[in-house]
Motif scaffolding. Structure first.
Motif, PDB file in Angstrom:
ATOM      1  N   SER A  11      -1.426 -40.034  46.576  1.00 29.68           N
ATOM      2  CA  SER A  11      -0.007 -39.812  45.351  1.00 29.68           C
ATOM      3  C   SER A  11       0.654 -39.137  45.899  1.00 29.68           C
ATOM      4  O   SER A  11      -0.250 -37.678  45.613  1.00 29.68           O
ATOM      5  CB  SER A  11      -0.945 -40.341  44.361  1.00 29.68           C
ATOM      6  OG  SER A  11       0.420 -40.186  43.508  1.00 29.68           O
ATOM      7  N   THR A  12       2.260 -39.174  45.419  1.00 27.60           N
ATOM      8  CA  THR A  12       2.675 -37.303  45.219  1.00 27.60           C
ATOM      9  C   THR A  12       2.268 -36.733  43.858  1.00 27.60           C
ATOM     10  O   THR A  12       2.235 -35.457  43.870  1.00 27.60           O
ATOM     11  CB  THR A  12       3.863 -38.065  44.837  1.00 27.60           C
ATOM     12  OG1 THR A  12       4.173 -38.987  44.051  1.00 27.60           O
ATOM     13  CG2 THR A  12       4.616 -38.354  46.079  1.00 27.60           C
ATOM     14  N   ILE A  13       1.799 -37.593  43.309  1.00 28.66           N
ATOM     15  CA  ILE A  13       0.919 -36.902  41.697  1.00 28.66           C
ATOM     16  C   ILE A  13      -0.445 -36.390  41.885  1.00 28.66           C
ATOM     17  O   ILE A  13      -1.190 -36.873  42.649  1.00 28.66           O
ATOM     18  CB  ILE A  13       0.877 -38.543  40.700  1.00 28.66           C
ATOM     19  CG1 ILE A  13       2.203 -38.857  40.546  1.00 28.66           C
ATOM     20  CG2 ILE A  13       0.234 -37.539  38.692  1.00 28.66           C
ATOM     21  CD1 ILE A  13       2.523 -40.379  39.206  1.00 28.66           C
ATOM     22  N   TRP A  57       1.949 -36.892  34.052  1.00 25.95           N
ATOM     23  CA  TRP A  57       1.488 -36.505  35.402  1.00 25.95           C
ATOM     24  C   TRP A  57       2.030 -35.766  36.089  1.00 25.95           C
ATOM     25  O   TRP A  57       3.045 -35.126  35.808  1.00 25.95           O
ATOM     26  CB  TRP A  57       0.973 -37.659  36.490  1.00 25.95           C
ATOM     27  CG  TRP A  57       0.731 -38.984  35.644  1.00 25.95           C
ATOM     28  CD1 TRP A  57       1.580 -39.694  34.668  1.00 25.95           C
ATOM     29  CD2 TRP A  57      -0.890 -39.247  35.481  1.00 25.95           C
ATOM     30  NE1 TRP A  57      -0.187 -40.641  34.493  1.00 25.95           N
ATOM     31  CE2 TRP A  57      -1.350 -40.191  34.464  1.00 25.95           C
ATOM     32  CE3 TRP A  57      -2.042 -38.179  35.885  1.00 25.95           C
ATOM     33  CZ2 TRP A  57      -2.610 -40.508  33.994  1.00 25.95           C
ATOM     34  CZ3 TRP A  57      -3.066 -38.929  36.075  1.00 25.95           C
ATOM     35  CH2 TRP A  57      -3.397 -39.762  35.190  1.00 25.95           C
ATOM     36  N   GLN A  58       1.590 -34.443  37.048  1.00 27.35           N
ATOM     37  CA  GLN A  58       2.243 -33.641  37.894  1.00 27.35           C
ATOM     38  C   GLN A  58       2.291 -33.807  39.012  1.00 27.35           C
ATOM     39  O   GLN A  58       1.589 -34.277  39.742  1.00 27.35           O
ATOM     40  CB  GLN A  58       1.576 -32.274  37.143  1.00 27.35           C
ATOM     41  CG  GLN A  58       1.821 -30.843  37.468  1.00 27.35           C
ATOM     42  CD  GLN A  58       1.054 -30.043  37.636  1.00 27.35           C
ATOM     43  OE1 GLN A  58       0.489 -30.285  36.373  1.00 27.35           O
ATOM     44  NE2 GLN A  58       1.324 -28.858  38.433  1.00 27.35           N
ATOM     45  N   VAL A  59       3.795 -33.594  39.720  1.00 26.01           N
ATOM     46  CA  VAL A  59       3.301 -32.979  40.728  1.00 26.01           C
ATOM     47  C   VAL A  59       3.548 -31.597  41.123  1.00 26.01           C
ATOM     48  O   VAL A  59       4.026 -31.150  40.356  1.00 26.01           O
ATOM     49  CB  VAL A  59       4.244 -33.913  41.684  1.00 26.01           C
ATOM     50  CG1 VAL A  59       4.288 -35.569  41.324  1.00 26.01           C
ATOM     51  CG2 VAL A  59       6.492 -33.345  40.902  1.00 26.01           C
ATOM     52  N   ASP A  89       7.974 -33.760  45.875  1.00 24.39           N
ATOM     53  CA  ASP A  89       7.282 -34.718  45.976  1.00 24.39           C
ATOM     54  C   ASP A  89       7.382 -34.991  43.600  1.00 24.39           C
ATOM     55  O   ASP A  89       7.539 -36.159  44.096  1.00 24.39           O
ATOM     56  CB  ASP A  89       5.680 -34.104  45.298  1.00 24.39           C
ATOM     57  CG  ASP A  89       5.081 -33.865  46.874  1.00 24.39           C
ATOM     58  OD1 ASP A  89       5.322 -34.340  47.898  1.00 24.39           O
ATOM     59  OD2 ASP A  89       3.682 -33.882  46.711  1.00 24.39           O
ATOM     60  N   PHE A  90       8.030 -33.898  43.608  1.00 29.96           N
ATOM     61  CA  PHE A  90       8.635 -34.595  42.329  1.00 29.96           C
ATOM     62  C   PHE A  90      10.110 -35.735  42.840  1.00 29.96           C
ATOM     63  O   PHE A  90      10.514 -36.744  42.301  1.00 29.96           O
ATOM     64  CB  PHE A  90       9.732 -33.730  41.604  1.00 29.96           C
ATOM     65  CG  PHE A  90      10.716 -33.716  40.787  1.00 29.96           C
ATOM     66  CD1 PHE A  90       9.747 -34.565  39.321  1.00 29.96           C
ATOM     67  CD2 PHE A  90      11.583 -33.925  39.990  1.00 29.96           C
ATOM     68  CE1 PHE A  90       9.848 -34.685  38.087  1.00 29.96           C
ATOM     69  CE2 PHE A  90      12.615 -34.228  38.868  1.00 29.96           C
ATOM     70  CZ  PHE A  90      11.537 -35.197  37.746  1.00 29.96           C
ATOM     71  N   LEU A  91      10.933 -35.475  43.873  1.00 27.26           N
ATOM     72  CA  LEU A  91      12.556 -36.304  44.299  1.00 27.26           C
ATOM     73  C   LEU A  91      11.788 -37.559  45.067  1.00 27.26           C
ATOM     74  O   LEU A  91      11.705 -38.795  44.924  1.00 27.26           O
ATOM     75  CB  LEU A  91      13.176 -35.058  45.344  1.00 27.26           C
ATOM     76  CG  LEU A  91      13.962 -34.183  44.486  1.00 27.26           C
ATOM     77  CD1 LEU A  91      14.085 -33.265  45.803  1.00 27.26           C
ATOM     78  CD2 LEU A  91      14.091 -34.465  43.465  1.00 27.26           C
ATOM     79  N   LYS A  92      10.484 -37.275  45.731  1.00 30.27           N
ATOM     80  CA  LYS A  92       9.935 -38.463  46.348  1.00 30.27           C
ATOM     81  C   LYS A  92       9.175 -39.752  45.300  1.00 30.27           C
ATOM     82  O   LYS A  92       9.658 -40.834  45.366  1.00 30.27           O
ATOM     83  CB  LYS A  92       8.459 -38.480  47.256  1.00 30.27           C
ATOM     84  CG  LYS A  92       8.553 -37.940  48.382  1.00 30.27           C
ATOM     85  CD  LYS A  92       7.500 -36.943  49.081  1.00 30.27           C
ATOM     86  CE  LYS A  92       7.792 -36.484  50.896  1.00 30.27           C
ATOM     87  NZ  LYS A  92       6.647 -36.202  51.766  1.00 30.27           N
ATOM     88  N   THR A  93       9.230 -38.992  44.158  1.00 31.64           N
ATOM     89  CA  THR A  93       8.893 -40.079  43.342  1.00 31.64           C
ATOM     90  C   THR A  93       9.712 -40.663  42.104  1.00 31.64           C
ATOM     91  O   THR A  93       9.186 -41.955  42.480  1.00 31.64           O
ATOM     92  CB  THR A  93       7.105 -39.395  42.194  1.00 31.64           C
ATOM     93  OG1 THR A  93       6.294 -38.213  42.933  1.00 31.64           O
ATOM     94  CG2 THR A  93       6.895 -39.964  40.711  1.00 31.64           C
ATOM     95  N   CYS A 134       5.870 -34.129  35.314  1.00 33.28           N
ATOM     96  CA  CYS A 134       6.283 -33.663  34.952  1.00 33.28           C
ATOM     97  C   CYS A 134       6.458 -32.799  36.664  1.00 33.28           C
ATOM     98  O   CYS A 134       5.844 -32.579  37.310  1.00 33.28           O
ATOM     99  CB  CYS A 134       6.042 -32.668  34.651  1.00 33.28           C
ATOM    100  SG  CYS A 134       3.985 -31.684  34.174  1.00 33.28           S
ATOM    101  N   TYR A 135       7.283 -31.938  37.056  1.00 25.41           N
ATOM    102  CA  TYR A 135       7.102 -30.349  37.919  1.00 25.41           C
ATOM    103  C   TYR A 135       7.235 -29.502  37.245  1.00 25.41           C
ATOM    104  O   TYR A 135       8.251 -29.373  36.634  1.00 25.41           O
ATOM    105  CB  TYR A 135       8.508 -30.538  39.083  1.00 25.41           C
ATOM    106  CG  TYR A 135       8.979 -29.768  40.258  1.00 25.41           C
ATOM    107  CD1 TYR A 135       7.446 -29.441  40.276  1.00 25.41           C
ATOM    108  CD2 TYR A 135      10.229 -29.485  39.074  1.00 25.41           C
ATOM    109  CE1 TYR A 135       8.794 -28.132  41.409  1.00 25.41           C
ATOM    110  CE2 TYR A 135      11.167 -27.740  39.879  1.00 25.41           C
ATOM    111  CZ  TYR A 135       9.096 -27.746  41.459  1.00 25.41           C
ATOM    112  OH  TYR A 135      10.402 -26.429  41.753  1.00 25.41           O
TER     113      TYR A 135
END
Length: 299
Positions: A3-5, A67-69, A74-78, A119-120
């Protein structure tokens, strides 16, 4: 599958009495509380600006799980993952980001109707501080939600197949423990038809067994109801639970010795298929079945 998270960053709570809820965290754990511009109360426990935000609401429960990336990529991927799955989401405004003390975030509703945020770059205001207060906090580890039987399959599928959380284990096709990190679970979902109880508990991991016992002793000294210490059979966590004032049946768990899954590729996912005394013993390996039977529904 990864997961990106990567972690649970914060929880937003709806409380009938935010001041009472805040005092609970202050008195029991010596955590720091501050009031935000919109009347919300932040609770700080470690290096981050806060891990808990309390809002006034006549319907207590979990307002959102945050949840956090780890980075912008990874924020953009999510967001791309949600777009491809046809999941609509809200991109936080500058003011909303400032309220959450994060650089950026998105929010969406999962299939069970619970609000999730990703969140990022959360704000760090105490860079040299491991933990605040009387306990040696390692991390905000997991949140446990109630879902109906009709929602369970779709909700599990969403977190497993869309957000790519890994399943650690299942119980009788009605309880799922999932993770986005090396911890045994970061999100658990329990099938329940109990009205008005969508939020069950969230958990902080502590460094030592002494931290669990200090919590137990202080709770008793303050006449705060406490359950435990107990030990779960699947994640091996030794823990205590306390009800959070203003939060209805919502609990906080303080736990130690939570199982780490270091090798995803070779972790065998199993579905525990037993009920009654066997299930009671597994949920709490330290208590006799006849004692624990009455406690299962309170977790």
């Amino acid at each position: 599958m990864s997961s990106t998270i990567k972690k649970l960053a914060y929880v937003h709570l709806n409380s009938k009495n935010p001041q009472e809820t805040a005092r609970f965290f202050e008195d029991l754990f010596d955590w720091e509380t501050t009031e935000g511009e919109n009347g919300q109360i932040y609770v700080a426990v470690d290096k981050y600006h806060h891990r808990i935000t309390i809002y006034q609401n006549d319907e207590p429960g979990l307002r959102a799980a945050g949840w956090q990336v780890l980075n912008k990529r990874d924020f953009l991927k999510t967001q791309k993952v949600l777009d491809e799955a046809g999941v609509s989401y809200h991109v936080g405004t500058e003011a909303e980001c400032e309220e959450r003390k994060v650089r950026e975030f998105i929010s969406f509703i999962d299939p069970s109707g619970n609000t999730a945020e990703v969140c990022y770059a959360p704000y760090v205001t105490r860079p040299n501080c491991q933990s605040i207060g009387s306990l040696d906090i390692l991390d905000l580890l997991h949140v446990t939600l109630s879902v109906t039987a009709a929602e369970f399959k779709a909700n599990l599928q969403f977190y497993e197949e869309v957000l790519e959380f890994n399943v650690s284990d299942l119980f009788n096709k009605r309880i799922a423990f999932t993770r986005c990190s090396q911890n045994h679970h970061n999100l658990a979902m329990v099938t329940s038809e109990e009205p008005g109880r969508r939020f069950r508990h969230f958990m902080f991991e502590v460094r030592t067994f002494d931290d669990v016992m200090k919590t137990l002793m202080k709770a008793k000294k303050l006449n705060i109801p406490v359950e435990g210490p107990s030990k779960h059979g699947n994640c091996q966590t030794v823990h205590v639970y306390m009800p959070i004032p203003g939060m209805g049946k919502g609990l906080i768990e303080i736990g130690w010795n939570h199982k780490k899954i270091l090798d995803d590729e070779n972790w065998e996912v199993v579905c525990y298929d037993f009920e009654g005394e066997k299930l009671a013993e597994f949920i709490d390996v330290w208590k006799a079945p006849e004692v624990q039977k009455e406690k299962i529904s309170s977790k």
